[in-house]
Scaffold this motif. Structure first.
Motif, PDB file in Angstrom:
ATOM      1  N   THR A 114       0.853  -1.184   0.000  1.00  0.00           N
ATOM      2  CA  THR A 114       0.000   0.000   0.000  1.00  0.00           C
ATOM      3  C   THR A 114       0.891   1.236   0.000  1.00  0.00           C
ATOM      4  OG1 THR A 114      -0.141   0.007   2.422  1.00  0.00           O
ATOM      5  CG2 THR A 114      -1.911  -1.136   1.220  1.00  0.00           C
ATOM      6  N   LEU A 115       0.376   2.336  -0.538  1.00  0.00           N
ATOM      7  CA  LEU A 115       1.117   3.601  -0.564  1.00  0.00           C
ATOM      8  C   LEU A 115       0.400   4.627   0.295  1.00  0.00           C
ATOM      9  CD1 LEU A 115       2.092   4.189  -4.315  1.00  0.00           C
ATOM     10  CD2 LEU A 115       3.377   3.001  -2.529  1.00  0.00           C
ATOM     11  N   TRP A 116       1.215   5.475   0.930  1.00  0.00           N
ATOM     12  CA  TRP A 116       0.712   6.506   1.825  1.00  0.00           C
ATOM     13  C   TRP A 116       1.511   7.780   1.626  1.00  0.00           C
ATOM     14  CZ3 TRP A 116      -3.407   4.910   4.733  1.00  0.00           C
ATOM     15  CH2 TRP A 116      -3.612   3.522   4.754  1.00  0.00           C
ATOM     16  N   LYS A 117       0.845   8.916   1.633  1.00  0.00           N
ATOM     17  CA  LYS A 117       1.532  10.209   1.588  1.00  0.00           C
ATOM     18  C   LYS A 117       1.764  10.655   3.017  1.00  0.00           C
ATOM     19  CE  LYS A 117       1.172  14.941  -0.064  1.00  0.00           C
ATOM     20  NZ  LYS A 117       0.321  15.906  -0.766  1.00  0.00           N
ATOM     21  N   ASP A 118       2.998  10.996   3.319  1.00  0.00           N
ATOM     22  CA  ASP A 118       3.376  11.486   4.647  1.00  0.00           C
ATOM     23  C   ASP A 118       3.059  12.983   4.702  1.00  0.00           C
ATOM     24  OD1 ASP A 118       4.517  12.063   7.078  1.00  0.00           O
ATOM     25  OD2 ASP A 118       6.568  11.592   6.473  1.00  0.00           O
ATOM     26  N   ALA A 119       1.789  13.288   4.889  1.00  0.00           N
ATOM     27  CA  ALA A 119       1.314  14.680   4.895  1.00  0.00           C
ATOM     28  C   ALA A 119       1.490  15.300   6.278  1.00  0.00           C
ATOM     29  CB  ALA A 119      -0.158  14.715   4.492  1.00  0.00           C
ATOM     30  N   PRO A 120       1.559  16.626   6.351  1.00  0.00           N
ATOM     31  CA  PRO A 120       1.687  17.280   7.651  1.00  0.00           C
ATOM     32  C   PRO A 120       0.558  16.915   8.624  1.00  0.00           C
ATOM     33  CG  PRO A 120       2.133  18.846   5.896  1.00  0.00           C
ATOM     34  CD  PRO A 120       1.628  17.583   5.243  1.00  0.00           C
ATOM     35  N   SER A 121      -0.621  16.587   8.097  1.00  0.00           N
ATOM     36  CA  SER A 121      -1.762  16.247   8.951  1.00  0.00           C
ATOM     37  C   SER A 121      -1.835  14.755   9.270  1.00  0.00           C
ATOM     38  CB  SER A 121      -3.061  16.683   8.273  1.00  0.00           C
ATOM     39  OG  SER A 121      -3.188  16.032   7.022  1.00  0.00           O
ATOM     40  N   GLY A 122      -0.901  13.964   8.758  1.00  0.00           N
ATOM     41  CA  GLY A 122      -0.895  12.519   8.973  1.00  0.00           C
ATOM     42  C   GLY A 122      -0.875  11.779   7.650  1.00  0.00           C
ATOM     43  N   PHE A 123      -0.840  10.477   7.714  1.00  0.00           N
ATOM     44  CA  PHE A 123      -0.757   9.678   6.494  1.00  0.00           C
ATOM     45  C   PHE A 123      -2.080   9.696   5.727  1.00  0.00           C
ATOM     46  CE2 PHE A 123       2.794   7.711   8.789  1.00  0.00           C
ATOM     47  CZ  PHE A 123       3.749   7.740   7.791  1.00  0.00           C
ATOM     48  N   GLU A 124      -1.966   9.850   4.404  1.00  0.00           N
ATOM     49  CA  GLU A 124      -3.124   9.818   3.513  1.00  0.00           C
ATOM     50  C   GLU A 124      -2.917   8.665   2.532  1.00  0.00           C
ATOM     51  OE1 GLU A 124      -3.087  13.628   1.597  1.00  0.00           O
ATOM     52  OE2 GLU A 124      -3.458  14.714   3.474  1.00  0.00           O
ATOM     53  N   PRO A 125      -3.949   7.829   2.312  1.00  0.00           N
ATOM     54  CA  PRO A 125      -3.791   6.713   1.372  1.00  0.00           C
ATOM     55  C   PRO A 125      -3.633   7.209  -0.056  1.00  0.00           C
ATOM     56  CG  PRO A 125      -6.066   6.886   2.100  1.00  0.00           C
ATOM     57  CD  PRO A 125      -5.289   7.894   2.891  1.00  0.00           C
ATOM     58  N   LEU A 126      -2.827   6.498  -0.824  1.00  0.00           N
ATOM     59  CA  LEU A 126      -2.601   6.799  -2.240  1.00  0.00           C
ATOM     60  C   LEU A 126      -2.937   5.566  -3.064  1.00  0.00           C
ATOM     61  CD1 LEU A 126       0.919   8.493  -1.947  1.00  0.00           C
ATOM     62  CD2 LEU A 126      -1.248   9.662  -2.419  1.00  0.00           C
ATOM     63  N   SER A 127      -3.442   5.794  -4.248  1.00  0.00           N
ATOM     64  CA  SER A 127      -3.650   4.683  -5.177  1.00  0.00           C
ATOM     65  C   SER A 127      -2.449   4.603  -6.107  1.00  0.00           C
ATOM     66  CB  SER A 127      -4.949   4.879  -5.968  1.00  0.00           C
ATOM     67  OG  SER A 127      -4.871   6.049  -6.751  1.00  0.00           O
ATOM     68  N   TYR A 128      -2.299   3.435  -6.730  1.00  0.00           N
ATOM     69  CA  TYR A 128      -1.217   3.298  -7.714  1.00  0.00           C
ATOM     70  C   TYR A 128      -1.588   2.289  -8.776  1.00  0.00           C
ATOM     71  CZ  TYR A 128       0.380  -1.021  -5.340  1.00  0.00           C
ATOM     72  OH  TYR A 128       0.473  -2.270  -4.797  1.00  0.00           O
ATOM     73  N   ASP A 129      -0.940   2.468  -9.920  1.00  0.00           N
ATOM     74  CA  ASP A 129      -1.043   1.541 -11.032  1.00  0.00           C
ATOM     75  C   ASP A 129       0.348   0.968 -11.275  1.00  0.00           C
ATOM     76  OD1 ASP A 129      -3.815   2.034 -11.736  1.00  0.00           O
ATOM     77  OD2 ASP A 129      -3.151   3.968 -12.518  1.00  0.00           O
ATOM     78  N   THR A 130       0.385  -0.282 -11.674  1.00  0.00           N
ATOM     79  CA  THR A 130       1.645  -0.936 -12.003  1.00  0.00           C
ATOM     80  C   THR A 130       1.906  -0.807 -13.496  1.00  0.00           C
ATOM     81  OG1 THR A 130       1.224  -2.511 -10.226  1.00  0.00           O
ATOM     82  CG2 THR A 130       2.903  -3.097 -11.845  1.00  0.00           C
ATOM     83  N   VAL A 131       3.137  -0.458 -13.847  1.00  0.00           N
ATOM     84  CA  VAL A 131       3.508  -0.343 -15.249  1.00  0.00           C
ATOM     85  C   VAL A 131       4.734  -1.202 -15.512  1.00  0.00           C
ATOM     86  CG1 VAL A 131       2.525   1.973 -15.526  1.00  0.00           C
ATOM     87  CG2 VAL A 131       4.916   1.735 -14.853  1.00  0.00           C
ATOM     88  N   GLU A 132       4.887  -1.621 -16.753  1.00  0.00           N
ATOM     89  CA  GLU A 132       6.064  -2.390 -17.150  1.00  0.00           C
ATOM     90  C   GLU A 132       7.246  -1.442 -17.302  1.00  0.00           C
ATOM     91  OE1 GLU A 132       6.260  -5.674 -17.285  1.00  0.00           O
ATOM     92  OE2 GLU A 132       4.158  -5.817 -16.745  1.00  0.00           O
ATOM     93  N   GLY A 133       8.440  -1.964 -17.085  1.00  0.00           N
ATOM     94  CA  GLY A 133       9.631  -1.149 -17.113  1.00  0.00           C
ATOM     95  C   GLY A 133      10.149  -0.869 -18.465  1.00  0.00           C
TER      96      GLY A 133
END
Length: 133
Positions: A114-133
């Motif tokens: 899972t991904l999270w943004k370390d925001a000043p107000s606390g962690f916020e969930p982030l979505s992500y997509d997987t891509v080929e290299g």
């Protein structure tokens, strides 16, 4: 959720590999890329005093990554670590140690990332997509 990040499949594989190799301790490392795109995950030594319960990225490698970024290399988008307890969300310890600097934290737990943004107000969930290299 805020805008989606993209992660190269190889970065995902490296985080999962680091989790397996560090078990039963916590794995950790750097997320390198640009903007909202993670090109690479680089596992580092966990130099925490208690690596079974905490993580600390090797400061020598962290400083080297910052220097490489200033010299034109990939930037540090964020960090990753694993949770051997199986919970793929920020722990209370993560909350206490967070810098609130807007970087991404990837948390790996039992093969889930899972991904999270370390925001000043606390962690916020982030979505992500997987891509080929």
């Amino acid at each position: 959720m805020p805008s989606a990040y993209t992660l190269h499949r190889q970065a995902l594989s490296e985080m999962l590999r680091a989790e397996r190799l560090a078990a039963p301790g916590e794995a950790c490392g750097l997320l390198l890329g640009t903007g909202t795109h993670v090109h690479r995950a680089v596992a580092t030594a966990n130099v925490a005093a208690d690596p079974l319960r905490h993580f600390e990225i090797d400061p020598v490698l962290l400083i080297a990554a910052h220097r490489a970024a200033r010299a034109g290399g990939p930037g540090i988008v964020g960090y990753f670590h694993s949770h051997p307890n199986g919970l793929a969300r920020p722990s209370q310890t993560d909350q206490v140690n967070a810098a609130g600097d807007g970087r991404v934290w990837a948390i790996v737990a039992r093969g889930r990332i899972t991904l999270w943004k370390d925001a000043p107000s606390g962690f916020e969930p982030l979505s992500y997509d997987t891509v080929e290299g």
